[in-house]
Motif scaffolding. Structure first.
Motif, mmCIF file in Angstrom:
data_model
loop_
_atom_site.group_PDB
_atom_site.id
_atom_site.type_symbol
_atom_site.label_atom_id
_atom_site.label_comp_id
_atom_site.label_asym_id
_atom_site.label_seq_id
_atom_site.Cartn_x
_atom_site.Cartn_y
_atom_site.Cartn_z
ATOM 1 N N ALA A 1 0.702 -1.122 -0.247
ATOM 2 C CA ALA A 1 0.039 -0.179 -0.011
ATOM 3 C C ALA A 1 0.985 1.324 -0.136
ATOM 4 C CB ALA A 1 -0.900 0.024 1.272
ATOM 5 N N GLN A 2 2.014 1.226 0.966
ATOM 6 C CA GLN A 2 2.860 2.416 0.799
ATOM 7 C C GLN A 2 3.438 2.526 -0.712
ATOM 8 O OE1 GLN A 2 4.942 1.050 4.308
ATOM 9 N NE2 GLN A 2 3.848 2.168 5.699
ATOM 10 N N LEU A 3 4.062 1.483 -1.095
ATOM 11 C CA LEU A 3 4.522 1.571 -2.200
ATOM 12 C C LEU A 3 3.517 2.232 -3.356
ATOM 13 C CD1 LEU A 3 6.628 1.123 -4.664
ATOM 14 C CD2 LEU A 3 5.780 -1.453 -4.868
ATOM 15 N N LYS A 4 2.246 1.868 -3.450
ATOM 16 C CA LYS A 4 1.309 2.294 -4.191
ATOM 17 C C LYS A 4 1.325 3.898 -4.023
ATOM 18 C CE LYS A 4 -3.306 1.678 -5.533
ATOM 19 N NZ LYS A 4 -4.783 1.056 -5.303
ATOM 20 N N SER A 5 1.210 4.143 -2.840
ATOM 21 C CA SER A 5 1.014 5.622 -2.395
ATOM 22 C C SER A 5 2.118 6.471 -2.936
ATOM 23 C CB SER A 5 0.872 5.824 -0.826
ATOM 24 O OG SER A 5 -0.377 5.452 -0.333
ATOM 25 N N ILE B 1 -0.005 12.883 3.109
ATOM 26 C CA ILE B 1 0.449 11.509 2.484
ATOM 27 C C ILE B 1 2.002 11.572 2.462
ATOM 28 C CG2 ILE B 1 0.116 9.890 0.739
ATOM 29 C CD1 ILE B 1 -2.618 11.451 -0.022
ATOM 30 N N ALA B 2 2.335 12.407 1.980
ATOM 31 C CA ALA B 2 3.826 12.428 1.744
ATOM 32 C C ALA B 2 4.667 12.429 3.325
ATOM 33 C CB ALA B 2 4.432 13.793 1.019
ATOM 34 N N SER B 3 4.255 13.156 4.217
ATOM 35 C CA SER B 3 4.448 13.122 5.530
ATOM 36 C C SER B 3 4.514 12.032 6.268
ATOM 37 C CB SER B 3 3.992 14.458 6.340
ATOM 38 O OG SER B 3 4.570 14.479 7.715
ATOM 39 N N SER B 4 3.474 11.398 5.969
ATOM 40 C CA SER B 4 3.151 9.886 6.582
ATOM 41 C C SER B 4 4.181 8.948 6.188
ATOM 42 C CB SER B 4 1.823 9.405 6.224
ATOM 43 O OG SER B 4 1.722 8.099 6.770
ATOM 44 N N LEU B 5 4.516 8.880 4.612
ATOM 45 C CA LEU B 5 5.511 8.219 4.274
ATOM 46 C C LEU B 5 6.772 8.525 4.449
ATOM 47 C CD1 LEU B 5 4.238 7.748 0.449
ATOM 48 C CD2 LEU B 5 4.265 5.959 2.118
ATOM 49 N N ASN C 1 7.442 9.557 7.539
ATOM 50 C CA ASN C 1 7.578 9.041 9.096
ATOM 51 C C ASN C 1 7.779 7.501 8.773
ATOM 52 O OD1 ASN C 1 7.571 11.520 10.020
ATOM 53 N ND2 ASN C 1 5.114 11.145 10.191
ATOM 54 N N GLN C 2 7.174 6.866 7.992
ATOM 55 C CA GLN C 2 7.383 5.472 7.728
ATOM 56 C C GLN C 2 8.754 5.167 7.409
ATOM 57 O OE1 GLN C 2 4.991 2.769 8.242
ATOM 58 N NE2 GLN C 2 3.611 4.309 9.260
ATOM 59 N N ILE C 3 9.203 5.866 6.363
ATOM 60 C CA ILE C 3 10.728 5.495 5.975
ATOM 61 C C ILE C 3 11.660 5.822 7.102
ATOM 62 C CG2 ILE C 3 12.541 6.166 4.532
ATOM 63 C CD1 ILE C 3 10.198 6.667 2.305
ATOM 64 N N LYS C 4 11.418 7.002 7.852
ATOM 65 C CA LYS C 4 12.405 7.243 9.010
ATOM 66 C C LYS C 4 12.188 6.147 10.124
ATOM 67 C CE LYS C 4 12.631 12.219 8.265
ATOM 68 N NZ LYS C 4 12.448 13.455 9.102
ATOM 69 N N ALA C 5 11.294 5.506 10.286
ATOM 70 C CA ALA C 5 11.153 4.540 11.139
ATOM 71 C C ALA C 5 11.695 3.436 10.946
ATOM 72 C CB ALA C 5 9.611 4.184 11.509
ATOM 73 N N HIS C 6 12.104 3.017 9.799
ATOM 74 C CA HIS C 6 12.922 1.882 9.356
ATOM 75 C C HIS C 6 13.967 1.955 9.592
ATOM 76 C CE1 HIS C 6 14.064 -1.586 6.993
ATOM 77 N NE2 HIS C 6 12.874 -1.803 7.073
#
Length: 176
Positions: A131-135, A165-169, A171-176
């Motif tokens: 889903a994140q890739l699609k976004s 949406i970009a900010s959410s992604l 945050n997801q990438i930074k959390a990895h």
């Protein structure tokens, strides 16, 4: 009318439609590449615009309006919606490129910037789910549409949804 006159008249009648079909077949790939640059796509009952795409992406990501987003993009939103969207994309791309470069033990992010398959690379490495890739891909396409087309109507709400949406992604990438 004899058969030679009939053949001659049929040839005259069919030359232009046949030539058009041949040209369309020869230019099929370049014409398909122009589709993302269209401001509005309308075919029968199908009509998609930037606003609809952003709102659909926002609902897919299940994001609520929050005031907790403090990014440079939000700070310039009231001045320029285009600049805010571009800033949000640059932040997302920068964070994604930095993480991708870290997989290669390098600090140079230049090979990953403007790389069309950056999202897919992060997906392969388990950073982004499906889903994140699609976004990520949709945000990239919307950003390209905005950059390459002057006529895109961009409201403040649309830009804010894009930034969220970009900010959410990010945050997801930074959390990895």
């Amino acid at each position: 009318m004899d058969k030679y006159t009939f053949i001659s008249e049929m040839t005259k009648a069919l030359v232009w439609p046949a030539a058009l079909i041949v040209v369309l077949l020869l230019l099929r790939k370049p014409l398909i590449l122009l589709i993302p640059f269209m401001r509005k796509l309308k075919f029968k009952e199908l009509e998609m615009e930037f606003s609809e795409q952003v709102q659909a992406l926002k609902s897919e990501a299940q994001l609520d309006e929050t005031s907790g987003i403090d990014t440079p993009a939000m700070n310039i939103l009231s001045f320029s919606t285009r600049a805010a969207v571009l800033e949000a994309w640059m932040e997302l791309e920068s964070v994604a490129a930095s993480l991708a470069a870290s997989f290669w033990s390098t600090s140079s992010t230049s090979p990953f910037k403007n790389y069309a398959k950056l999202g897919h690379y992060l997906h392969q490495n388990g950073v982004l789910n499906e889903a994140q890739l699609k976004s990520f891909d949709k945000l990239r396409k919307l950003r390209n549409q905005l950059v390459h087309t002057e006529e895109v109507e961009l409201t403040e709400n649309d830009a804010k949804a894009y930034i969220m949406i970009a900010s959410s992604l990010v945050n997801q990438i930074k959390a990895h």
